[in-house]
Design an enzyme around this catalytic site. Structure first.
Site, PDB file in Angstrom:
ATOM      1  N   HIS A  63      -6.045   5.265  -2.647  1.00  0.00           N
ATOM      2  CA  HIS A  63      -5.136   7.004  -1.383  1.00  0.00           C
ATOM      3  C   HIS A  63      -4.158   7.296  -2.222  1.00  0.00           C
ATOM      4  O   HIS A  63      -3.135   7.825  -2.148  1.00  0.00           O
ATOM      5  CB  HIS A  63      -5.022   5.957  -0.376  1.00  0.00           C
ATOM      6  CG  HIS A  63      -4.952   6.729   0.941  1.00  0.00           C
ATOM      7  ND1 HIS A  63      -3.781   6.150   0.920  1.00  0.00           N
ATOM      8  CD2 HIS A  63      -4.645   8.146   1.421  1.00  0.00           C
ATOM      9  CE1 HIS A  63      -3.481   6.991   2.355  1.00  0.00           C
ATOM     10  NE2 HIS A  63      -3.822   8.329   2.121  1.00  0.00           N
ATOM     11  N   GLU A  66      -4.437   9.444  -4.762  1.00  0.00           N
ATOM     12  CA  GLU A  66      -4.831  10.935  -4.344  1.00  0.00           C
ATOM     13  C   GLU A  66      -3.410  11.189  -3.796  1.00  0.00           C
ATOM     14  O   GLU A  66      -2.800  12.623  -3.715  1.00  0.00           O
ATOM     15  CB  GLU A  66      -5.449  10.857  -3.219  1.00  0.00           C
ATOM     16  CG  GLU A  66      -5.582  12.002  -2.425  1.00  0.00           C
ATOM     17  CD  GLU A  66      -5.594  11.840  -0.829  1.00  0.00           C
ATOM     18  OE1 GLU A  66      -5.260  13.267   0.012  1.00  0.00           O
ATOM     19  OE2 GLU A  66      -6.454  10.952  -0.188  1.00  0.00           O
ATOM     20  N   HIS A  67      -2.009  10.431  -3.454  1.00  0.00           N
ATOM     21  CA  HIS A  67      -0.829  11.970  -2.278  1.00  0.00           C
ATOM     22  C   HIS A  67      -0.005  11.836  -4.186  1.00  0.00           C
ATOM     23  O   HIS A  67       0.268  12.695  -4.394  1.00  0.00           O
ATOM     24  CB  HIS A  67       0.135  10.335  -2.096  1.00  0.00           C
ATOM     25  CG  HIS A  67      -0.596  10.061  -0.682  1.00  0.00           C
ATOM     26  ND1 HIS A  67      -0.106  10.327   0.324  1.00  0.00           N
ATOM     27  CD2 HIS A  67      -1.269  10.022   0.263  1.00  0.00           C
ATOM     28  CE1 HIS A  67       0.392  10.251   1.660  1.00  0.00           C
ATOM     29  NE2 HIS A  67      -1.293   9.890   1.528  1.00  0.00           N
ATOM     30  N   GLU A 143       2.194   6.462   6.967  1.00  0.00           N
ATOM     31  CA  GLU A 143       0.364   6.275   6.738  1.00  0.00           C
ATOM     32  C   GLU A 143      -0.360   5.665   7.632  1.00  0.00           C
ATOM     33  O   GLU A 143      -0.799   5.474   8.518  1.00  0.00           O
ATOM     34  CB  GLU A 143      -0.476   7.594   5.841  1.00  0.00           C
ATOM     35  CG  GLU A 143      -1.323   7.947   6.092  1.00  0.00           C
ATOM     36  CD  GLU A 143      -2.460   8.999   5.664  1.00  0.00           C
ATOM     37  OE1 GLU A 143      -1.341   8.216   4.239  1.00  0.00           O
ATOM     38  OE2 GLU A 143      -3.462   8.925   5.474  1.00  0.00           O
TER      39      GLU A 143
END
Lengths: 449, 438
Positions: A63, A66-67, A143
């Site tokens: 994840h 991905e950022h 997040e």
């Protein structure tokens, strides 16, 4: 009044969407579905790399990467990716799951080359710098706080997942444990990128007002020159059989208790010869597949034990295993234990007495209608194709899927319930609501800003 | 079925993407009135064997009074749970039998009922039959009402422990004071508990007339079929006049800064001011300006300053929610409680700079490129067009709203943006709500 017969919905004559499949020499796969209803295109790049591929101590790296994919390449400066897409009138985003990471743009149809240009660039040329990493890891921690830590039911789901699974990588949260995020480095991100971001680990899905052959040429132009890479070996990491019921309690600030429970069940492996996964899918539909399904009808409307209930099953999983899950919140005066007992009684009823043809027909009617409705959204069509392909099935399965569900019989539904939904195969998580600070009173103080 | 579950497994990497719109995709809207005065907005489209309907009434929570807060929402919902002698179970079962989906929503201005069904005669007829009864012959069964009141109260009590809900409720209250936009559309536990069946019936009789109702329709039907459906859905609605206008919104007299304690790890911060009406002359300058300030997802100033440069948040945004009266202008963010003061300072500086310095030509060009270039994406599905039809009809926007959209965007100037913001937003009187934090 209702007629005695409940005929199932028949599939209306819809022109099948034109779908074509290509493979480049470097292993990249391309699937194009032509949909000429509107002058737009959705372009998605799917990588077969999700949290299932992570290792302990580095959870959340899929994840995080991905950022970082928005943080610049040799050719595109940090922040420019989004500006270029925006200037073309596009919308974009990305998402990471246990099984995959995917990136997308939605654009006016003539802008597709921009998508391919940018995506092929960041597939090979990502610049991972300490400076960008050190800011983005903080964003990801925010997040995690927002998505999980301050949401009681999300916290329950996270803890539950790590009890349901012990050996299997599905035990770990996609967003990553906070301590792993705190100790993550840019080298971890680089390792992940170098391992998995390669044309032979990617599927490009395009749906929209395009010509498949032209998209293929465009893909050859932009993605064709990229070099394939030897991918790391993926270990199966199968979950050992559960040897008895598991329970856990989670305390968090809330008012309503909440129960989440799940049974280990098979995921689809062989779409042609398997039948149990389809029966489980129908079972989930009988319990919670439409507004008149059993759980809401019996527990919310009739018995009024619950304010909310649900059931679910994921047919397709890279992890080769799945869960059949039930959840709910009790109504005033009822407890988490009441809800748990009531949900399990619903399962017991099906084991004992089975399901009716009427119920099955109703579930199948939803399947057929949903298959038509989803054609209204190009984005959802692309999602379905990308998900299936990345998990390891063909997009062609989408055509067979409604028919497979239609073939399920009441006996098969009862049989899978009896076989898999047993106490020894069950995990139960309970939210124990805690008061928010009783001294905390809102205090308004008007003042100049 | 496959797709619904998909999303549950996914984490989106970026903040909610702004609704953007598109350009040359022409939509041919046909418009007429039913015999008893409901407005119909229809788009004929036979690409898919689907019909989508949305029926809208001026019966949102702004029609509530404080003592009966939640009545509008409960009325709308109960209509779907008992009609013409059919129980909630029967309604849901008969809809499910034909694969139809009945939905709807309620906001401060509007109560909406939606139906999606296959267009084949058998499915369509059965779904429309139930839908027509829900709209015109609701029973408001006593036992169902009691059950739903209990569920609603449980939901409100739960929401009262969750920082996001606490913040948004406190924000609307602080922003709107005595105006009905301050009322929570879900009501309060005490007011919900006191609602009687008579209240619902009276609210229905008073607010569900055909005059002022707007029927949006798109899909696989002819104009004549659409006309018949519209008549069938409205012929027996209560005979009542169109609703009066809502009271005007008063601007705050002074800044409000409300801090609410909560043990959450993040502070939830909302900052705002009464914003803009539907059809407002300042709408386009404010919309384009806000894209630059905090509406444009990853390329907005707020995201750049608070997230990209400093890593203080996952999400920071601003928006104008145009409504019948002045809807909110709102900035929102969540950040680790220990750094909430720092994040708020950056937001404040970013807003001040925007208000004082306005936007650059380059920013304006980029905003226009995105908004106008993305116009086709606004109209790429029946369900999106349906929502536009409902908004155009309900707020009496010109029939050429979509056609003119890009022209209106392109005519905005940097001077208009600065002027509109300075006239409409008084940064000395902002309403700020912080839940959690130090």
């Amino acid at each position: 009044m209702l007629l005695g017969l409940v005929p199932s919905v028949t599939l209306p004559g819809v022109a099948a969407a034109e779908t074509q499949e290509f493979k480049l020499n470097n292993g990249l796969r391309l699937i194009v579905q032509e949909d000429h209803r509107s002058p737009v295109v959705v372009s998605q790049v799917w990588y077969r790399a999700g949290s299932i591929d992570e290792v302990n101590g580095k959870t959340g790296v899929a994840h995080l990467l991905e950022h970082m994919m928005f943080k610049g390449t040799k050719n595109v400066k940090p922040g420019q990716f989004s500006r270029l897409v925006a200037a073309a009138g596009g919308r974009e985003n990305a998402f990471t799951s246990r099984d995959y990471t995917a990136y997308y743009q939605q654009l006016e149809k003539s802008k597709l080359p921009l998508s391919f240009k940018l995506e092929s660039d960041r597939m090979a040329n990502l610049q991972l710098t300490k400076e960008e990493f050190s800011k983005e890891i903080k964003v990801v921690m925010e997040e995690r706080r927002w998505r999980t830590e301050d949401k009681p039911q999300s916290t329950v789901a996270e803890q539950y997942q790590s009890v349901v699974f012990q050996a299997h990588p599905y035990a770990r949260p996609v967003v990553g444990w906070m301590n792993d995020l705190e100790n993550m480095t840019v080298e971890d991100a680089r390792e992940w990128y170098n391992n998995w971001y390669a044309p032979n680990n990617a599927t490009v899905v395009v749906v929209g007002d395009v010509k498949a052959q032209e998209v293929y040429k465009l893909a050859q132009q932009y993605f064709g020159p990229l070099k394939p890479r030897k991918l790391p070996v993926r270990k199966p990491q199968l979950e050992p059989a559960q040897k008895g019921e598991r329970r856990l309690i989670v305390k968090a600030p809330a008012k309503l208790p909440y129960v989440l429970m799940g049974f280990h069940v098979p995921a689809l492996r062989d779409p042609v010869n398997d039948w149990e996964p389809y029966a489980l899918e129908i079972l989930a539909g009988v319990l919670d597949g439409n507004a008149s399904a059993r759980l809401t009808q019996n527990l919310v409307r009739s018995q009024q034990i619950a304010v909310d209930v649900g059931a679910g099953y994921d047919l397709t999983q890279r992890g080769a295993t799945s869960l059949f899950e039930l959840d709910g919140s009790p109504s005033e005066g009822k407890t988490a234990a009441d809800i748990e007992a009531a949900l399990l009684q619903q399962i017991e009823d099906i084991k004992q007495s089975g399901v009716t043809e009427d119920e099955l027909n109703r579930v199948k009617a939803q399947v057929i209608a949903a298959d038509v409705y989803q054609r209204d959204s190009m984005f959802n069509q692309a999602m379905q194709i990308g998900q299936l392909e990345t998990i390891g099935f063909s997009w062609r399965f989408l055509k067979d899927y409604p028919e497979k569900l239609k073939q399920v019989t009441p006996q098969q539904v009862q049989e899978v319930a009896r076989k898999y939904l047993t106490r020894d195969n069950l995990t139960v998580a309970t939210l124990d609501p805690q008061p928010i600070d009783p001294n905390a009173k809102p205090k308004g103080r008007p003042s100049d800003h | 079925m496959l797709i619904k579950k998909l999303y549950a497994k996914c984490l989106t990497g970026m903040a909610a993407v702004l609704l953007s719109v598109s350009a040359q995709a022409a939509v041919n809207i046909q418009q007429w009135k039913t015999a008893n005065g409901a407005e119909v907005y229809f788009v004929e489209n036979h690409d898919l064997p689907i019909i989508d309907l949305s029926v809208n009434f001026a019966a949102g929570s702004a029609r509530d009074v404080a003592e009966k807060s939640g009545l509008a929402g409960m009325t709308r919902y109960l209509m779907t749970l008992g009609a013409a002698g059919m129980s909630d179970e029967e309604i849901s079962r008969r809809m499910a039998d034909v694969g139809a989906i009945m939905g709807g929503e309620l906001d401060a201005d509007r109560a909406a009922f939606k139906l999606r069904t296959l267009s084949q005669a058998r499915e369509r007829e059965q779904a429309l039959d139930i839908f027509a009864k829900v709209l015109q012959q609701p029973d408001f069964p006593q036992a169902t009402l009691e059950r739903e009141k209990a569920r609603a109260i449980a939901g409100l009590q739960e929401a009262a422990t969750q920082p996001e809900s606490i913040a948004s409720k406190a924000f609307m209250k602080a922003l709107y004071g005595k105006h009905p936009y301050a009322l929570d559309d879900g009501g309060e536990p005490e007011t919900i508990a006191a609602l009687k069946r008579d209240d619902l019936q009276a609210f229905y009789q008073q607010h569900y007339g055909a005059k002022g109702a707007v029927i949006a329709m798109i899909g696989d039907m002819t104009r004549e079929e659409a006309n018949q459906i519209a008549e069938r859905l409205t012929a027996k609605l209560p005979a009542v006049d169109a609703q009066p206008a809502l009271p005007t919104v008063a601007y705050p007299e002074r800044a409000v800064d409300e801090r609410i304690q909560h043990p959450a790890s993040q502070s939830h911060i909302l900052i705002g001011y009464p914003g803009v009406k539907r059809g407002d002359a300042d709408y386009f300058p404010l919309y384009v300006g806000n894209y630059i300030l905090g509406g444009g997802g990853f390329v907005s100033r707020l995201t750049e300053e608070v997230r990209e440069k400093r890593g203080l948040v996952y999400s920071v945004y601003s928006y104008f929610m145009p409504m019948a009266e002045l809807g909110p202008f709102q900035i929102g963010l969540q950040t680790k409680r220990e750094q909430s003061a720092e994040a708020m300072k950056v937001v404040e500086q970013t807003l001040d700079k925007f208000m004082q310095g306005g936007v650059s030509e380059a920013e304006l060009i980029a905003a226009k490129q995105n908004i106008t270039g993305g116009f086709p994406l606004r109209l790429d599905s029946n369900s999106k067009i349906l929502d536009y039809l409902a908004v155009i009809g309900f707020y009496k926007l010109p029939l050429t709203y979509l056609e003119d959209f890009n022209k209106n965007i392109n005519s905005v100037t940097t001077a208009q943006i600065k002027d509109a913001f300075s006239r409409r937003i008084d940064t000395h009187k902002l309403v700020t709500v912080v839940v959690g934090g130090n």
